[in-house]
Design a protein around this motif. Structure first.
Motif, mmCIF file in Angstrom:
data_model
loop_
_atom_site.group_PDB
_atom_site.id
_atom_site.type_symbol
_atom_site.label_atom_id
_atom_site.label_comp_id
_atom_site.label_asym_id
_atom_site.label_seq_id
_atom_site.Cartn_x
_atom_site.Cartn_y
_atom_site.Cartn_z
ATOM 1 N N LYS A 1 19.374 5.969 5.564
ATOM 2 C CA LYS A 1 19.848 6.608 6.782
ATOM 3 C C LYS A 1 18.854 6.359 7.918
ATOM 4 C CE LYS A 1 21.628 11.012 8.522
ATOM 5 N NZ LYS A 1 21.883 12.449 8.218
ATOM 6 N N GLY A 2 19.353 5.898 9.058
ATOM 7 C CA GLY A 2 18.474 5.589 10.185
ATOM 8 C C GLY A 2 17.808 4.233 10.068
ATOM 9 N N ALA A 3 18.394 3.326 9.263
ATOM 10 C CA ALA A 3 17.772 2.023 9.025
ATOM 11 C C ALA A 3 17.675 1.180 10.298
ATOM 12 C CB ALA A 3 18.547 1.270 7.947
ATOM 13 N N GLN A 4 18.707 1.244 11.165
ATOM 14 C CA GLN A 4 18.723 0.384 12.342
ATOM 15 C C GLN A 4 17.574 0.745 13.298
ATOM 16 O OE1 GLN A 4 21.186 -1.964 12.092
ATOM 17 N NE2 GLN A 4 20.131 -3.056 13.736
ATOM 18 N N ILE A 5 17.347 2.046 13.521
ATOM 19 C CA ILE A 5 16.244 2.472 14.391
ATOM 20 C C ILE A 5 14.907 2.095 13.757
ATOM 21 C CG2 ILE A 5 15.113 4.470 15.434
ATOM 22 C CD1 ILE A 5 17.868 5.800 15.566
ATOM 23 N N ALA A 6 14.810 2.259 12.452
ATOM 24 C CA ALA A 6 13.569 1.915 11.744
ATOM 25 C C ALA A 6 13.278 0.425 11.858
ATOM 26 C CB ALA A 6 13.684 2.329 10.273
ATOM 27 N N LEU A 7 14.303 -0.403 11.745
ATOM 28 C CA LEU A 7 14.113 -1.854 11.862
ATOM 29 C C LEU A 7 13.555 -2.235 13.224
ATOM 30 C CD1 LEU A 7 17.277 -3.327 10.095
ATOM 31 C CD2 LEU A 7 14.899 -3.749 9.471
ATOM 32 N N ARG A 8 14.095 -1.628 14.291
ATOM 33 C CA ARG A 8 13.601 -1.944 15.630
ATOM 34 C C ARG A 8 12.119 -1.608 15.760
ATOM 35 N NH1 ARG A 8 18.926 -0.348 17.547
ATOM 36 N NH2 ARG A 8 18.235 1.810 17.877
ATOM 37 N N GLY A 9 11.718 -0.461 15.225
ATOM 38 C CA GLY A 9 10.318 -0.075 15.288
ATOM 39 C C GLY A 9 9.422 -1.008 14.481
ATOM 40 N N LEU A 10 9.872 -1.404 13.298
ATOM 41 C CA LEU A 10 9.084 -2.298 12.447
ATOM 42 C C LEU A 10 8.948 -3.691 13.069
ATOM 43 C CD1 LEU A 10 10.581 -1.251 8.993
ATOM 44 C CD2 LEU A 10 8.274 -0.754 9.822
ATOM 45 N N MET A 11 10.011 -4.144 13.758
ATOM 46 C CA MET A 11 9.943 -5.456 14.408
ATOM 47 C C MET A 11 8.971 -5.419 15.583
ATOM 48 S SD MET A 11 13.959 -6.629 14.200
ATOM 49 C CE MET A 11 13.685 -8.204 15.016
ATOM 50 N N LYS A 12 8.938 -4.300 16.330
ATOM 51 C CA LYS A 12 7.991 -4.179 17.440
ATOM 52 C C LYS A 12 6.551 -4.209 16.946
ATOM 53 C CE LYS A 12 10.846 -1.694 20.816
ATOM 54 N NZ LYS A 12 11.019 -0.416 21.568
ATOM 55 N N GLN B 1 0.803 -1.213 0.000
ATOM 56 C CA GLN B 1 0.000 0.000 0.000
ATOM 57 C C GLN B 1 0.845 1.277 0.000
ATOM 58 O OE1 GLN B 1 -2.576 -0.304 3.414
ATOM 59 N NE2 GLN B 1 -3.156 -2.415 2.929
ATOM 60 N N LEU B 2 2.175 1.109 0.165
ATOM 61 C CA LEU B 2 3.037 2.281 0.301
ATOM 62 C C LEU B 2 3.340 2.919 -1.047
ATOM 63 C CD1 LEU B 2 5.643 0.979 2.900
ATOM 64 C CD2 LEU B 2 3.801 2.611 3.321
ATOM 65 N N ILE B 3 3.527 4.218 -0.989
ATOM 66 C CA ILE B 3 4.031 4.968 -2.151
ATOM 67 C C ILE B 3 5.377 5.567 -1.739
ATOM 68 C CG2 ILE B 3 3.650 6.910 -3.706
ATOM 69 C CD1 ILE B 3 0.655 6.540 -3.264
ATOM 70 N N SER C 1 10.830 9.931 1.452
ATOM 71 C CA SER C 1 10.123 9.004 2.353
ATOM 72 C C SER C 1 10.900 8.809 3.638
ATOM 73 C CB SER C 1 9.906 7.659 1.665
ATOM 74 O OG SER C 1 9.028 7.784 0.569
ATOM 75 N N ASP C 2 10.177 8.525 4.731
ATOM 76 C CA ASP C 2 10.844 8.288 6.020
ATOM 77 C C ASP C 2 11.572 6.956 5.974
ATOM 78 O OD1 ASP C 2 9.040 6.103 7.559
ATOM 79 O OD2 ASP C 2 7.774 7.394 6.311
ATOM 80 N N PRO C 3 12.540 6.728 6.916
ATOM 81 C CA PRO C 3 13.340 5.494 6.885
ATOM 82 C C PRO C 3 12.501 4.215 6.931
ATOM 83 C CG PRO C 3 14.324 7.090 8.373
ATOM 84 C CD PRO C 3 13.009 7.661 7.948
#
Length: 806
Positions: free
Chosen positions: A159-170, A127-129, A134-136
């Motif tokens: 940039k900021g992929a590691q923080i984004a991954l933690r949020g997506l996993m939660k 569903q994403l565009i 776009s944000d990380p």
């Protein structure tokens, strides 16, 4: 391979005491056999496991398929698989972790982690565009929609992929998939690659100049060649070798380890006692039946030469040999002598090597290229063919006992393996464990004695110095007594060498504030931090936590901070100050931390470049350096007051073994033992070199109190992050054994001597039983209770036949 089976039971290295059933895809069924290694999915991870059973029984629960085959051939044969099952039951350990311990093959695989979308994450990603700004999180989802990616790949593009991954996993949109892959041998360093000619190229194959030159050289010079050595003869040899190997024009493998140097010595004649011992072992080898020997000989009596002759006899009969040594420190000395006698038939297995080096040596043994396996406790699992002889040197040593699951004892596994193989086992020691000596007295082992040193050399003269009287007479606190200083000065003048033993690392034992009494504690364990001056830190010897050395008290801010206690680092510094002309070195876990550091220090001492060697128990056993004529025990009392029924035995053995390093050449030896407890029987018998006296006294204590060998024993430990939870669980576990069965006694639950370790609180129950069957049933009940209560798999720790209660 076994054909026609649809399912396999796999032992996976996880702390769960069960096998896991997987479906065998049709294309893999003729490639998998019992003992093969396979890749299997386990939760979100992919792990390697060992197939222990093939069958067609359809499981009640849904099964997942085996991913792929790692080794088609059996990496564990039927004998070792049976030994693994026995270990699992005897030591109450999961079969998967037992088999992992038996296989030093982790160097052949490489762990990696990739991130993938979950079903919910896939719906969101569709569903994403995605735009340039776009944000990380959106950018990461877009990349993962294409395919699973590693964190390195994502960090390089977002940039900021590691923080984004933690949020997506939660949120449950992304999952981390741990995988293991085979390492590419072609990526190994040139120093470790061995190559040989495999075949000529086809007529239309194009090779560059360096490839043509290397291939021509290998064809003209048959046999294996080290790539790094060829680099001095041919340009770009390393790149050419890897290119030719990918085209199958040369064979490539990890090279064998270099022979240890500096341990060569002429082959001596056996004296009458050595010859009698050797002939008994030789007779047993001829019977091809299991027989156990206890070779008890005083320090310097020539036990190693008896081992060498026995190995020659076993090899001459077509058998293979396993030799166990207790510490990494002993392996170079042992291996050097064995390489001298047996050349490339020797393989080395111990933890000082990297994973790939251990795997390489394991392969050499399994393929029959090496028939003599030398190593520490894990070498007992060496896949030798036609095992005929197992030797356990310094069989009393505590390092044969593994500290983590599976908590096996190398000596006992050696006995069981020899029994299964109808082989001969020799347990050697100057100070046998009470259990081994008791078994010899009962006739379970045949006892062989070497009562004298070789060449009729005298035992060292021992002087005991009471450090209490030393303080009263000199009016000062000193690390060295006047007697020890005088003896060291005399040895330096004579050009002889000294060894000083202090079984305590660091500079000072702890820090204390003289104002408020505060001590600097570990944040993870209930122990004080040890002062390491050279590294400029306070260090926990249990978990490795480190902190900076404080200038003031962290509690009250006072400047009155004092460092108390003496470690090997302080001894080294004081020697430099008091004997400035002496060449001093230190050998402990800190100074020998780097690869090859131990060998460098020991070679320098052996070559006479060091006058005084200071060390912990690493220097106390196995070293045969003829010019050492003085051994000083800086403080003999360390360990005597430990809350452990083996404390006196360990102290006696360490002191006796250390004293035995003196006087092994033409000059007589002398030993100075400094102590605050000169009347303790362990110190008195060690000073007299009287094993029989110590054994008779200690065995009577064990008999009165029903400690081993007069019964079976297990230490049951309950662990939890919260103290009240650990106490509740331990109390509940204690009720499982009430009332205790006849012939058993349960002590506890009580706090472990070190209550908190690595952020876990620990309570223990100590179980003694008159018969091992009683102990085994009691432990089964406790394990079943923990499983029924859904405890964490790591909450219950069972140590069968513990050598330490700490």
């Amino acid at each position: 391979m076994d054909e026609g089976f649809s399912f396999c039971d796999v032992a996976v290295p996880v702390p769960l005491d069960r096998l896991f059933t997987y479906e065998l895809p049709e294309q893999l069924r003729n490639r998998v056999g019992v003992g093969s290694r396979v890749w299997v999915p386990f939760g979100s991870r992919r792990l390697s496991g060992v197939v222990v059973r093939l069958h067609n029984t359809v499981p009640e629960q849904p099964t997942r398929p085996v991913t792929s085959v790692l080794n088609e051939e059996a990496v564990i044969g039927p004998e070792l698989l049976e030994l693994g099952r026995w270990m699992s039951e005897y030591y109450c350990a999961p079969i998967g972790e037992v088999l992992k311990t038996m296989l030093p093959l982790s160097g052949e695989t490489r762990r990696s982690k990739k991130y993938a979308l979950t079903e919910k994450g896939e719906e969101i990603a569709r569903q994403l565009i995605v735009r340039a700004d776009s944000d990380p999180s959106t950018a990461v989802l877009a990349l993962l929609e294409e395919s699973p990616r590693s964190s390195e790949y994502l960090r390089g593009r977002v940039k900021g992929a590691q923080i984004a991954l933690r949020g997506l996993m939660k949120r449950g949109w992304v999952v981390a998939d741990e995988t293991q892959e085979l390492r590419d041998l072609l990526r190994a360093s040139a120093q470790r690659l061995q190559i040989e000619f495999a075949g000529r190229p086809a007529a239309d194959t194009k090779l560059n100049r360096s490839e043509r030159e290397l291939l021509a050289f290998l064809e003209l010079h048959p046999g294996g060649h080290n790539v790094a050595a060829l680099g001095h003869l041919l340009k770009r040899a390393s790149q050419a070798a890897r290119s030719l190997a990918r085209r199958n024009l040369i064979r490539i493998a990890a090279s064998t380890l270099p022979f240890p140097k500096g341990f060569e010595r002429p082959v001596p004649e056996l004296n009458a006692d050595q010859d009698a011992a050797y002939k008994k072992i030789e007779e047993a080898l001829d019977t091809k039946q299991f027989q156990a020997f206890l070779l008890q000989g005083v320090t310097g009596s020539g036990k190693t030469e008896v081992y060498l002759r026995a190995i020659e006899a076993a090899l001459a009969r077509g058998s293979s040999v396993i030799l166990l040594v207790p510490e990494i420190a002993l392996t170079p000395a042992m291996a050097g002598q064995f390489f001298q006698r047996f050349g490339n038939q020797v393989a080395i297995l111990h933890s000082a090597f990297g994973d790939s080096e251990r795997a390489e040596q394991w392969r050499r043994i399994r393929n029959g290229q090496a028939r003599v396996a030398v190593g520490t406790r894990s070498a007992v699992f060496a896949p030798v063919q036609n095992l005929g002889l197992v030797i356990v040197d310094e069989e009393q040593d505590g390092s044969y006992k593994q500290a983590e699951t599976p908590r096996y004892h190398g000596r006992d596994i050696a006995l069981m393996r020899a029994k299964q193989a109808s082989a001969v086992v020799v347990l050697g020691s100057a100070t046998p464990s009470l259990e081994s000596r008791y078994n010899a007295d009962r006739g379970k082992y045949f006892q062989l004695r070497l009562p004298e040193r070789v060449a009729k050399r005298p035992m060292p003269e021992v002087n005991v110095v009471d450090m209490r009287l030393e303080f009263l007479e000199t009016k000062r606190q000193s690390t060295f007594s006047r007697k020890l200083l005088q003896e060291m000065e005399q040895r330096l003048q004579a050009g002889e060498q000294c060894m000083l033993l202090l079984n305590r690392r660091g500079f000072s034992s702890f820090m204390i504030c003289r104002e408020c009494g505060e001590r600097m504690m570990c944040t993870n364990c209930s122990v004080v931090l040890t002062h390491h001056r050279r590294d400029r830190r306070m260090l926990c010897h249990y978990c490795g936590y480190a902190d900076k050395i404080p200038d003031e008290c962290p509690a009250c801010g006072s400047d009155y901070v004092q460092f108390l206690g003496t470690g090997s680092e302080r001894v080294e510094e004081e020697l430099h100050r008091m004997l400035p002309t002496a060449r001093v070195a230190r050998l402990d876990r800190d100074s020998a931390a780097g690869k090859g550091a131990f060998e460098r220090i020991l070679h320098a001492f052996r070559d006479g470049d060091i006058d005084i060697l200071v060390g912990t128990q690493m220097i106390a056993k196995g070293h045969d350096i003829p010019n050492v004529t003085l051994v000083g025990i800086v403080l003999a009392d360390i360990g005597l007051s430990m809350p452990d029924f083996r404390a006196a035995e360990r102290s006696f053995q360490l002191l006796t073994q250390a004293a035995g390093r003196a006087g092994r050449g033409d000059s007589p030896g002398r030993v100075v033992i400094q102590t605050l407890n000169p009347d303790h029987y362990a110190i008195q018998f060690a000073a007299a070199q009287d094993y029989e006296g110590f054994y008779n006294k200690e065995i009577s204590f064990r008999k009165w109190l029903r400690w081993p060998p007069f019964g079976a024993c297990a230490n049951v430990l309950v662990r939890a992050e919260r103290q009240e939870e650990a106490l509740r669980m331990a109390t509940a576990l204690g009720y499982v054994a009430i009332p205790p069965p006849e012939g058993a006694r349960i002590m506890g639950p009580s706090e472990a001597p070190v209550l908190r370790l690595k952020n876990e609180f620990r309570y223990q129950l100590l179980i003694k039983a008159a018969q091992r069957s009683i102990l085994r049933e009691l432990l089964k009940k406790m394990r079943a209770f923990a499983e029924n209560e859904h405890w964490s798999p790591t909450a219950l720790v069972i140590d069968v036949d513990p050598i330490s209660l700490m």
